[in-house]
Design a protein around this motif. Structure first.
Motif, PDB file in Angstrom:
ATOM      1  N   GLY A 353       4.851  -0.966   2.362  1.00 34.94           N
ATOM      2  CA  GLY A 353       4.886  -0.180   3.589  1.00 34.94           C
ATOM      3  C   GLY A 353       4.313  -0.894   4.785  1.00 34.94           C
ATOM      4  N   ASP A 354       3.197  -1.589   4.587  1.00 34.96           N
ATOM      5  CA  ASP A 354       2.536  -2.216   5.729  1.00 34.96           C
ATOM      6  C   ASP A 354       1.896  -3.521   5.316  1.00 34.96           C
ATOM      7  OD1 ASP A 354       1.780  -2.317   8.419  1.00 34.96           O
ATOM      8  OD2 ASP A 354      -0.165  -1.372   8.046  1.00 34.96           O
ATOM      9  N   ILE A 355       1.938  -4.490   6.214  1.00 37.80           N
ATOM     10  CA  ILE A 355       1.250  -5.776   6.064  1.00 37.80           C
ATOM     11  C   ILE A 355       0.409  -5.943   7.313  1.00 37.80           C
ATOM     12  CG2 ILE A 355       1.528  -8.274   5.854  1.00 37.80           C
ATOM     13  CD1 ILE A 355       4.318  -7.683   4.622  1.00 37.80           C
ATOM     14  N   ARG A 356      -0.901  -6.018   7.148  1.00 39.44           N
ATOM     15  CA  ARG A 356      -1.776  -6.015   8.323  1.00 39.44           C
ATOM     16  C   ARG A 356      -2.975  -6.924   8.114  1.00 39.44           C
ATOM     17  NH1 ARG A 356      -2.037  -0.679   6.061  1.00 39.44           N
ATOM     18  NH2 ARG A 356      -3.924  -0.418   4.791  1.00 39.44           N
ATOM     19  N   GLY A 357      -3.543  -7.390   9.212  1.00 43.52           N
ATOM     20  CA  GLY A 357      -4.721  -8.214   9.119  1.00 43.52           C
ATOM     21  C   GLY A 357      -4.887  -9.100  10.327  1.00 43.52           C
ATOM     22  N   ARG A 358      -5.751 -10.102  10.160  1.00 45.99           N
ATOM     23  CA  ARG A 358      -6.058 -11.042  11.233  1.00 45.99           C
ATOM     24  C   ARG A 358      -6.716 -12.266  10.605  1.00 45.99           C
ATOM     25  NH1 ARG A 358      -9.569  -8.456  15.839  1.00 45.99           N
ATOM     26  NH2 ARG A 358      -7.595  -7.376  16.245  1.00 45.99           N
ATOM     27  N   GLY A 359      -6.351 -13.447  11.120  1.00 46.55           N
ATOM     28  CA  GLY A 359      -6.925 -14.669  10.570  1.00 46.55           C
ATOM     29  C   GLY A 359      -6.522 -14.845   9.122  1.00 46.55           C
ATOM     30  N   GLU A 365      -0.080  -2.845   1.805  1.00 46.45           N
ATOM     31  CA  GLU A 365      -0.152  -1.459   1.343  1.00 46.45           C
ATOM     32  C   GLU A 365       1.186  -1.067   0.724  1.00 46.45           C
ATOM     33  OE1 GLU A 365      -0.754   3.113   3.013  1.00 46.45           O
ATOM     34  OE2 GLU A 365      -1.531   1.427   4.192  1.00 46.45           O
ATOM     35  N   TYR A 366       1.122  -0.452  -0.452  1.00 41.26           N
ATOM     36  CA  TYR A 366       2.318  -0.091  -1.192  1.00 41.26           C
ATOM     37  C   TYR A 366       2.680   1.386  -0.977  1.00 41.26           C
ATOM     38  CZ  TYR A 366       0.646  -4.317  -3.409  1.00 41.26           C
ATOM     39  OH  TYR A 366       0.176  -5.586  -3.613  1.00 41.26           O
ATOM     40  N   VAL A 367       3.980   1.666  -1.044  1.00 36.32           N
ATOM     41  CA  VAL A 367       4.466   3.034  -0.916  1.00 36.32           C
ATOM     42  C   VAL A 367       5.555   3.278  -1.953  1.00 36.32           C
ATOM     43  CG1 VAL A 367       3.930   3.346   1.536  1.00 36.32           C
ATOM     44  CG2 VAL A 367       6.099   2.282   0.870  1.00 36.32           C
ATOM     45  N   ARG A 368       5.674   4.512  -2.343  1.00 37.01           N
ATOM     46  CA  ARG A 368       6.747   4.890  -3.267  1.00 37.01           C
ATOM     47  C   ARG A 368       8.092   4.877  -2.557  1.00 37.01           C
ATOM     48  NH1 ARG A 368       8.409   9.938  -4.123  1.00 37.01           N
ATOM     49  NH2 ARG A 368       6.486  10.787  -3.226  1.00 37.01           N
ATOM     50  N   ASP A 369       8.037   5.241  -1.273  1.00 39.02           N
ATOM     51  CA  ASP A 369       9.261   5.289  -0.471  1.00 39.02           C
ATOM     52  C   ASP A 369       8.932   4.784   0.920  1.00 39.02           C
ATOM     53  OD1 ASP A 369      11.215   6.454   1.484  1.00 39.02           O
ATOM     54  OD2 ASP A 369      12.102   7.260  -0.337  1.00 39.02           O
ATOM     55  N   ARG A 370       9.557   3.687   1.314  1.00 38.90           N
ATOM     56  CA  ARG A 370       9.243   3.048   2.595  1.00 38.90           C
ATOM     57  C   ARG A 370       9.613   3.936   3.790  1.00 38.90           C
ATOM     58  NH1 ARG A 370      10.538  -3.314   3.748  1.00 38.90           N
ATOM     59  NH2 ARG A 370       9.477  -3.491   5.751  1.00 38.90           N
ATOM     60  N   SER A 371      10.680   4.695   3.665  1.00 36.59           N
ATOM     61  CA  SER A 371      11.136   5.506   4.798  1.00 36.59           C
ATOM     62  C   SER A 371      10.206   6.683   5.070  1.00 36.59           C
ATOM     63  CB  SER A 371      12.562   6.003   4.559  1.00 36.59           C
ATOM     64  OG  SER A 371      12.627   6.820   3.401  1.00 36.59           O
ATOM     65  N   THR A 372       9.632   7.251   4.013  1.00 32.93           N
ATOM     66  CA  THR A 372       8.737   8.403   4.189  1.00 32.93           C
ATOM     67  C   THR A 372       7.256   8.015   4.155  1.00 32.93           C
ATOM     68  OG1 THR A 372       8.616   8.880   1.813  1.00 32.93           O
ATOM     69  CG2 THR A 372      10.439   9.873   3.054  1.00 32.93           C
ATOM     70  N   LYS A 373       6.964   6.786   3.743  1.00 37.91           N
ATOM     71  CA  LYS A 373       5.591   6.285   3.579  1.00 37.91           C
ATOM     72  C   LYS A 373       4.837   7.033   2.482  1.00 37.91           C
ATOM     73  CE  LYS A 373       5.203   4.913   8.450  1.00 37.91           C
ATOM     74  NZ  LYS A 373       4.388   4.989   9.687  1.00 37.91           N
ATOM     75  N   ALA A 374       5.556   7.699   1.603  1.00 38.73           N
ATOM     76  CA  ALA A 374       4.911   8.436   0.513  1.00 38.73           C
ATOM     77  C   ALA A 374       4.213   7.461  -0.430  1.00 38.73           C
ATOM     78  CB  ALA A 374       5.948   9.251  -0.251  1.00 38.73           C
ATOM     79  N   PRO A 375       2.952   7.730  -0.788  1.00 38.28           N
ATOM     80  CA  PRO A 375       2.228   6.831  -1.697  1.00 38.28           C
ATOM     81  C   PRO A 375       2.625   7.059  -3.149  1.00 38.28           C
ATOM     82  CG  PRO A 375       0.839   8.685  -1.125  1.00 38.28           C
ATOM     83  CD  PRO A 375       2.111   8.851  -0.322  1.00 38.28           C
ATOM     84  N   PHE A 376       2.232   6.116  -3.987  1.00 37.76           N
ATOM     85  CA  PHE A 376       2.427   6.268  -5.424  1.00 37.76           C
ATOM     86  C   PHE A 376       1.423   7.267  -5.994  1.00 37.76           C
ATOM     87  CE2 PHE A 376       4.455   2.096  -4.925  1.00 37.76           C
ATOM     88  CZ  PHE A 376       5.577   2.253  -5.730  1.00 37.76           C
ATOM     89  N   ASP A 377       1.754   7.812  -7.132  1.00 36.53           N
ATOM     90  CA  ASP A 377       0.818   8.628  -7.900  1.00 36.53           C
ATOM     91  C   ASP A 377      -0.402   7.764  -8.217  1.00 36.53           C
ATOM     92  OD1 ASP A 377      -0.609  10.003  -9.871  1.00 36.53           O
ATOM     93  OD2 ASP A 377       1.173  10.671 -10.926  1.00 36.53           O
ATOM     94  N   PRO A 378      -1.615   8.219  -7.872  1.00 33.51           N
ATOM     95  CA  PRO A 378      -2.809   7.415  -8.139  1.00 33.51           C
ATOM     96  C   PRO A 378      -2.962   7.016  -9.602  1.00 33.51           C
ATOM     97  CG  PRO A 378      -3.346   9.255  -6.712  1.00 33.51           C
ATOM     98  CD  PRO A 378      -1.935   9.477  -7.175  1.00 33.51           C
ATOM     99  N   GLY A 402      -6.978   4.388  -3.252  1.00 40.54           N
ATOM    100  CA  GLY A 402      -7.487   5.366  -2.282  1.00 40.54           C
ATOM    101  C   GLY A 402      -7.371   4.940  -0.842  1.00 40.54           C
ATOM    102  N   THR A 403      -6.410   4.113  -0.515  1.00 40.47           N
ATOM    103  CA  THR A 403      -6.276   3.546   0.822  1.00 40.47           C
ATOM    104  C   THR A 403      -6.215   4.607   1.911  1.00 40.47           C
ATOM    105  OG1 THR A 403      -4.973   1.776  -0.188  1.00 40.47           O
ATOM    106  CG2 THR A 403      -4.915   1.943   2.207  1.00 40.47           C
ATOM    107  N   ILE A 404      -5.517   5.693   1.650  1.00 42.24           N
ATOM    108  CA  ILE A 404      -5.246   6.684   2.686  1.00 42.24           C
ATOM    109  C   ILE A 404      -6.421   7.625   2.908  1.00 42.24           C
ATOM    110  CG2 ILE A 404      -3.717   8.578   3.380  1.00 42.24           C
ATOM    111  CD1 ILE A 404      -1.551   7.245   1.594  1.00 42.24           C
ATOM    112  N   ASP A 405      -6.919   8.193   1.812  1.00 42.92           N
ATOM    113  CA  ASP A 405      -7.932   9.249   1.950  1.00 42.92           C
ATOM    114  C   ASP A 405      -8.980   9.222   0.845  1.00 42.92           C
ATOM    115  OD1 ASP A 405      -6.452  10.010  -0.218  1.00 42.92           O
ATOM    116  OD2 ASP A 405      -5.713  11.882   0.648  1.00 42.92           O
ATOM    117  N   GLY A 406      -9.072   8.132   0.135  1.00 41.67           N
ATOM    118  CA  GLY A 406     -10.004   8.050  -0.978  1.00 41.67           C
ATOM    119  C   GLY A 406      -9.376   8.366  -2.317  1.00 41.67           C
ATOM    120  N   LYS A 407      -8.190   8.979  -2.304  1.00 40.34           N
ATOM    121  CA  LYS A 407      -7.476   9.293  -3.544  1.00 40.34           C
ATOM    122  C   LYS A 407      -6.096   8.636  -3.570  1.00 40.34           C
ATOM    123  CE  LYS A 407      -5.748  13.071  -6.438  1.00 40.34           C
ATOM    124  NZ  LYS A 407      -5.630  14.548  -6.604  1.00 40.34           N
ATOM    125  N   TYR A 408      -5.340   8.830  -2.519  1.00 38.31           N
ATOM    126  CA  TYR A 408      -3.967   8.336  -2.484  1.00 38.31           C
ATOM    127  C   TYR A 408      -3.872   7.006  -1.729  1.00 38.31           C
ATOM    128  CZ  TYR A 408      -2.516  12.897  -4.197  1.00 38.31           C
ATOM    129  OH  TYR A 408      -2.357  14.015  -4.964  1.00 38.31           O
TER     130      TYR A 408
END
Length: 446
Positions: A353-359, A365-378, A402-408
């Protein structure tokens, strides 16, 4: 073999590391692993650097230890001079500790004592950000926003307050510019200060670039300048946590240089000593130092191993090597290559879903569905599957749930040593890409 160590994970076997050279670590069977995350963004000079090991040997022969209530040491003084010489404006003194959590603990206590010395003992509140990570000791855990780490220890933690982190991938609103997003985040901080009562707030604590919990999140343009202005407006201290992102990891020695601000307190560790010795530090402003000097005359805190001569010798050698070999130029150059190669490799990947950083500090970050940004089952633990597949391919990468909220949410981080070459970057991305593909292909079919 039965281990008598209480390992981080009780179930599962770890390879036994017996050696390291350059960007590689070798296990007892002779297998080599590219240390593509420098441990936890620690080993910025790689392994076995002769200049650093020689500095450690020389210091051991001179003096291994002297308690700081009796003595200072030349090597600690020289390290402090070096750090302040290259520090953001206004920072004037250094307090040495043994790691990042200790640095945050010390910074929190410095901030509180500063206001006590100035006759404002009513200041008691710390504000930090959700999905932040500031360490595992109780004070650091209390201000941190890593819900999984906090949850079972919550009854032991002091109250703190949390605002939204910069997380443009998921929280930038439709039609909103990055600049407007940064203004919205800054306004949330100001509203929180006003709600608590400005006269009761000690400090705002923030990672300059997000670390392990959320994975290399960067602030929108202008955000930190607004944060600095808000803190100044209400007399609130700004504490920056650069334990993971500092000491050159993002392309400048201090990550906040790229934000155009200077904090009142800054915590550093990991890349300070590059893993050759345990060391961390807090850099404090001249105003805070003056409050201690002209008030009680001391900082009411201390650790047995603070200012350890061997640790300071290692850190000084690390920092001088980074400067002498112009390694920050390489961080910026190879960081651009790492970004480009990751985006090329995963450009059309349905589950990235996303590639981010600096230096040399990047997260995927992985997603179950790129279009909806839905995460995988933890329960699938995608981050751990990628790490396992990477290790099988001779690559060490950092894994977090837990990237999103500590769980998902799941992500992996890459933070290779500053000495990496272009061919190293290419090999890292190739092995990492293969590991991601293999991990996702291993998921149970539903």
């Amino acid at each position: 073999m039965t281990s008598r160590i209480l390992h981080r994970r009780i179930h599962g076997d770890l390879p036994i590391a017996v050696g390291g050279r350059g960007i590689e670590i070798f296990d007892i069977s002779g297998k080599a692993y590219i240390d593509a995350s420098a441990g936890a963004a620690v080993s910025c000079l790689g392994h076995g650097h002769p200049t650093v090991t020689e500095a450690i040997k020389v210091q051991l022969e001179r003096l291994a230890y002297a308690h700081t209530s009796f003595f200072t040491t030349d090597v600690a003084e020289r390290l402090a001079d070096h750090l302040i010489e290259h520090a953001p404006a206004g920072l004037s003194h250094v307090y040495f500790v043994s790691g990042g959590s200790e640095a945050i603990e010390a910074a929190l206590k410095m901030a509180r004592q500063y206001f006590v010395e100035r006759g404002q003992p009513q200041r008691r509140h710390f504000i930090a950000r959700r999905q932040s990570y500031h360490g595992n000791t109780l004070g650091a855990l209390a201000v941190g926003g890593n819900l999984w780490r906090r949850q079972q220890f919550a009854p032991m933690l002091f109250e703190s307050h949390h605002v939204s982190p910069p997380y443009a991938y998921r929280e930038l609103q439709e039609g909103e510019t990055l600049e407007a997003y940064g203004q919205r985040l800054a306004a949330e901080l100001e509203n929180t200060i006003q709600r608590l009562g400005p006269e009761t707030v000690i400090a705002f604590v923030a990672e300059t670039v997000g670390g392990a919990t959320q994975g290399c999140t960067t602030a929108p343009p202008g955000y930190f300048r607004q944060v600095r202005e808000i803190c100044d407006r209400y007399g609130v201290l700004l504490i920056l946590d650069e334990v993971m992102c500092g000491m050159g990891r993002t392309g400048t020695l201090y990550a906040c240089e790229q934000e155009g601000i200077a904090p009142d307190l800054i915590a550093i560790a990991k890349g300070l000593g590059a893993g050759y010795q345990p060391i961390g530090a807090v850099l404090l402003s001249s105003d805070i130092y003056a409050a201690f000097r002209d008030g009680s005359g001391f900082f009411q805190h201390g650790h047995t191993y603070m200012g350890h001569p061997v640790a300071c010798a290692a850190a000084l050698a690390v920092q001088e090597t980074i400067q002498r070999e112009k390694l920050l130029d390489n961080v910026r150059q190879q960081g651009e290559r790492l970004e480009r190669r990751l985006k090329e490799r995963f450009a059309n990947h349905h589950n990235v879903g996303d590639i981010r950083g600096r230096g040399l500090f990047w997260a995927v970050e992985y997603v179950r569905d790129r279009s909806t940004k839905a995460p995988f089952d933890p329960a699938l633990a995608v981050h751990a599957r990628v790490k396992q597949e990477a290790m099988a391919r001779g690559l060490a990468c950092y894994a977090m749930p837990g990237t999103i909220d500590g769980k998902y949410g799941d992500h992996n981080m890459l933070a290779p040593p500053f000495i990496v070459t272009s061919s190293d970057i290419d090999e890292i991305v190739e092995r990492f890409g293969d590991a991601v593909d293999a991990a996702l292909q291993s998921l149970p079919v539903k």
